[in-house]
Design an enzyme around this catalytic site. Structure first.
Site, mmCIF file in Angstrom:
data_model
loop_
_atom_site.group_PDB
_atom_site.id
_atom_site.type_symbol
_atom_site.label_atom_id
_atom_site.label_comp_id
_atom_site.label_asym_id
_atom_site.label_seq_id
_atom_site.Cartn_x
_atom_site.Cartn_y
_atom_site.Cartn_z
ATOM 1 N N HIS A 471 0.600 -0.990 -0.219
ATOM 2 C CA HIS A 471 -0.084 -0.197 0.351
ATOM 3 C C HIS A 471 1.444 1.446 -0.027
ATOM 4 O O HIS A 471 0.242 2.487 -0.619
ATOM 5 C CB HIS A 471 -1.187 0.529 1.430
ATOM 6 C CG HIS A 471 -2.355 0.728 1.107
ATOM 7 N ND1 HIS A 471 -2.410 1.568 -0.328
ATOM 8 C CD2 HIS A 471 -3.203 0.487 1.502
ATOM 9 C CE1 HIS A 471 -3.617 2.377 -0.152
ATOM 10 N NE2 HIS A 471 -4.106 1.741 0.592
ATOM 11 N N TYR A 587 -14.885 5.905 8.432
ATOM 12 C CA TYR A 587 -14.320 6.128 7.510
ATOM 13 C C TYR A 587 -14.285 5.640 5.969
ATOM 14 O O TYR A 587 -14.422 4.613 5.974
ATOM 15 C CB TYR A 587 -12.860 5.032 8.067
ATOM 16 C CG TYR A 587 -11.232 5.957 6.692
ATOM 17 C CD1 TYR A 587 -10.139 6.311 7.017
ATOM 18 C CD2 TYR A 587 -11.456 5.191 5.608
ATOM 19 C CE1 TYR A 587 -9.171 6.990 6.816
ATOM 20 C CE2 TYR A 587 -10.399 5.347 4.810
ATOM 21 C CZ TYR A 587 -9.495 6.482 5.128
ATOM 22 O OH TYR A 587 -8.637 7.232 4.290
ATOM 23 N N THR A 600 -5.058 10.605 -0.700
ATOM 24 C CA THR A 600 -6.563 10.378 -0.194
ATOM 25 C C THR A 600 -7.102 11.115 0.646
ATOM 26 O O THR A 600 -6.126 11.957 1.153
ATOM 27 C CB THR A 600 -6.692 9.114 0.464
ATOM 28 O OG1 THR A 600 -5.720 8.821 1.035
ATOM 29 C CG2 THR A 600 -5.724 7.999 -0.515
#
Length: 772
Positions: A471, A587, A600
């Site tokens: 990630h 979230y 993001t």
């Protein structure tokens, strides 16, 4: 072994008769083609760097301006208003420069200056246009006159065929929100979660922070925003990802699935051959910047910087922090099968291997009956466990000899691939099939994935495949764009023969894959076993439920005249309240890629409005009219919050950066400490579909996307990923932990389905039920 001999181009020994030397023509040929390819790529990058650097200008436009200047002088019309004569006057006096030569040089210099000024003005104008965000907040299908004029100018300036990075220098920087607005929005977001006493305490902390501490911290962020391309992204990568010392498996890495119903070929080696060839085709397009930049509304460019590290990238463990190693070039991949590692060359004679040749190479690996060396089978568990033991083991046991060479082959590979011995995929007769498929992609056996690579390609025994992605280097939409290209290219461009093999004729003279060698000491094996136990405990605790909601999809939701994402997010709030009897901090991932180096932002989906609607749904005294009115308010609020997040007015990245500055300055802030300690017990994300035109889903309904998912963020919470896969299908991926008595993924999945039905019934729309 033949490949071992070919790896050495020149050998010599000293004998009593003199020097005895040997040249490997095959190896020299490989070296020659490798260098030719490398120089070709350097030239392409150099050329693309120039074209991107002068966009929207081009060498041809420069020639046009030069020709126009020359022509005007010939016609005795001075378009430069005397500038050419001034340039001519300051040129150094040289006997070999005739008056005509000075005139030509002066005109060329003037034209180049005009051309560069035009590029500068264009970019500044483009950046100013992209700073306009009013279009985001206008009702769908109802554009104001100012927005239409803005869109017309922007479309005119975007050019016909921009390259991947053409707009990078024109993208605006992410703005730093005001502290007062962030505090106000934060307090509003936690109001549904706190009782009056708790809320008053938090409001008091927030007020003290805003008055005393925040102004100083804010100044540092504003200062950083002036010189940094993005005031968030470097810290986000550093502290959220690279400084994490826990396992990245499950906690950070995520996965993407194959087509839901279709399996183009059940031949494992053939599917691998086509997929790998498609990956390298994409990499070639990426290197040549032939991928069109993503555009919102078809005219607003989004940042492409995350795509740079897609291939040839590895996360390297460290004691205090990891680093991301990215190489400009890699000509091989590493394949894991039955506990062994193999190095497979992607090129031969300077040309990319065809799918049939790659299939042959992978079949050779599948047919290889050799046994793993001691410690080799579970070696990759080091990447699945804690980061510090892996960093120490890497420095101690993999810094020399064959271990260093083999580890370097993995680090320098284009990506990592596993030929798995298991079969997975959708099975109508097995309700657990998709759950097992998800767990196989997310963590596998904890030692058959190299979790540090930018992504792992997993090919299962039955031909199904999927990805596991690291990630830190990029977010899910980047991998999603790549994955969509690979799936469509594999199935509709490369295709298969009638018996399921890759198309083409194989070259049987190719040298076989090279087996990587390892010398694992007993001490190193103990560390491997320890990492494996940590990873296995974590993997066994993951409770997954993947479900296909096929009663309706985007088509019905649009008839409700609401945003599909808002519809699903409100359904998730209703499902969670029914599941746990309370609300929680929620979230939802949103992108900020309309800004330079954007990644993001968080949309806090649990709002006062959504909470009021959920309570109304659970209150039998409320009428349908009242519930519909509350739903509309909740949906409008969610859309507004999402738009704020996309346009740089979100609060969580701002609060995160304020906290970091406070740590740098050793300033204690009870407010920030409380904010950053709050767990996200419901973490959600929508998987976007970005390349819908690659094939016609209406003609190929079995090729609908399965989407992807991730592990739970909180020990007592849920992770929910969803993809609106078509007019009549929504796929959900729900994760939680078995160890939590509060969660159950299957129960929550059922609650989501029921909540969706209840919302559809609220709008009195007919639900078409169809069993697949």
């Amino acid at each position: 072994m033949a490949e071992a001999h070919q790896a050495v181009a020149f050998q010599f020994t000293v004998t009593p008769d003199g020097f005895d030397y040997h040249l490997s023509r095959e190896a020299l040929k490989h070296i020659y083609f490798s260098e030719v390819t490398a120089w070709r790529k350097r030239f392409i990058r150099f050329k693309n760097g120039i074209l991107t650097g002068v966009y929207p200008g081009s060498p041809s436009s420069l020639m046009v301006i030069v020709a126009a200047s020359m022509g005007s002088l010939y016609a005795k019309i001075d378009l430069s208003m005397g500038m050419i004569d001034r340039i001519k006057a300051i040129l150094p006096a040289r006997s070999f420069l005739s008056p005509l030569s000075k005139t030509l040089i002066s005109a060329t210099l003037f034209s180049t200056g005009v051309w560069l000024c035009g590029i500068f003005v264009f970019r500044r104008t483009m950046k100013l246009l992209l700073c306009y965000q009013g279009w985001m907040f206008e009702p769908h299908g109802k554009r104001s006159l100012s927005t239409k004029i803005w869109a017309g100018f922007l479309k005119l300036m975007c050019g016909r065929k921009p390259m991947l990075y053409s707009f990078q220098s024109s993208l605006p920087s992410l703005p730093v929100p005001s502290v007062s607005q962030t505090i106000q929005t934060y307090l509003e977001s936690v109001r549904p979660l706190l009782d009056d006493k708790e809320y008053d305490k938090m409001a008091k902390l927030a007020k003290e922070f805003q008055a005393k501490t925040a102004p100083r911290l804010q100044k540092y962020l504003v200062l950083k925003s002036w010189w940094a391309a993005n005031y968030v992204s470097d810290w986000w990568e550093e502290y959220i990802y690279l400084r994490g010392r826990g396992p990245i498996m499950v906690n950070s890495n995520y996965y993407a699935m194959d087509f839901l119903y279709a399996t183009p070929s059940s031949c494992q080696a053939a599917r691998a051959g086509n997929a790998v060839h498609a990956f390298i085709m994409y990499r070639r397009k990426l290197d040549r910047e032939q991928i069109a930049p993503m555009m919102a509304l078809g005219i607003v460019p989004m940042c492409s910087s995350q795509m740079e590290r897609m291939f040839n990238t590895t996360r390297i463990p460290g004691i205090e922090r990891d680093t991301v190693q990215h190489l400009r070039e890699s000509r091989h991949l590493v394949v894991y099968h039955n506990g062994r590692f193999f190095k497979v060359w992607l090129y031969h004679g300077g040309d990319l291997l065809k799918p049939r040749d790659l299939e042959m190479q992978f079949q050779r690996i599948l047919d290889d009956k050799s046994l793993p060396r001691p410690g080799e089978e579970k070696l990759a568990a080091l990447t699945a466990g804690e980061r510090i033991p892996w960093a120490k083991a890497r420095a101690m046991y993999f810094s020399q000899g064959v271990n260093k060479s083999s580890l370097s082959a993995i680090d320098r590979a284009a990506f990592f691939m596993t030929l798995d011995n298991e079969s997975h995929g959708y099975d109508k007769e097995n309700s657990m099939s998709m759950d097992l498929y998800a767990k196989a992609l997310l963590h596998g056996k904890c030692y058959n994935r190299w979790f540090d690579k930018s992504f792992n390609l997993i090919i299962f025994k039955n031909g199904k495949m999927g990805l596991n992605a690291e990630h830190s280097w990029a977010d899910a939409p980047i991998i999603g764009h790549l994955w969509e290209f690979v799936l469509a290219t594999d199935c509709f461009d490369l295709k298969y023969t009638a018996d399921g093999h890759s198309c083409g004729i194989m070259n049987s003279s190719l040298p076989p894959p090279e087996r990587l060698q390892w010398e694992i000491t007993p001490e190193c094996m103990e560390i491997i076993d320890s990492s494996y136990e940590v990873a296995k405990t974590l993997a066994d605790d993951v409770d997954f439920q993947c479900s296909q909601f096929s009663d309706f999809g985007k088509g019905l939701i649009k008839r409700c005249k609401t945003s599909p994402d808002a519809f699903i997010q409100i359904a998730l709030q209703l499902a969670h309240f029914r599941d746990k009897g309370k609300f929680c901090l929620t979230y939802e991932a949103s992108m900020t890629r309309m800004f330079r180096d954007g990644r993001t932002e968080t949309v806090r989906s649990c709002t006062n409005e959504s909470a009021a609607f959920v309570r109304a749904m659970e209150d039998p005294t409320k009428t349908k009219v009242e519930r519909l009115a509350l739903f509309k308010k909740a949906a409008d609020k969610h859309q507004h919050m999402y738009r704020l997040a996309m346009t740089g007015s979100g609060i969580d990245r701002h609060l995160f950066c304020l906290y970091l500055v406070s740590r740098y300055l050793t300033i204690e802030s009870p407010f920030l400490k409380q904010v950053l300690s709050e767990p996200w017990r419901l973490s959600t994300s929508q998987t976007p579909q970005q390349q819908l035109k690659m094939f016609d889903l209406g003609k190929h309904p079995d090729c609908v996307s399965s989407g992807g998912g991730f592990g739970p963020v909180a020990d007592d919470g849920y992770g929910v990923s969803y993809i609106i896969a078509g007019e009549d299908l929504i796929n959900f991926h729900v994760s939680s932990k078995f160890s939590s008595p509060e969660t159950n993924s299957r129960r929550f999945g059922n609650n989501i389905h029921q909540a969706l039905h209840d919302l559809a019934e609220l709008f009195s729309v007919r639900v078409h039920r169809e069993e697949k």
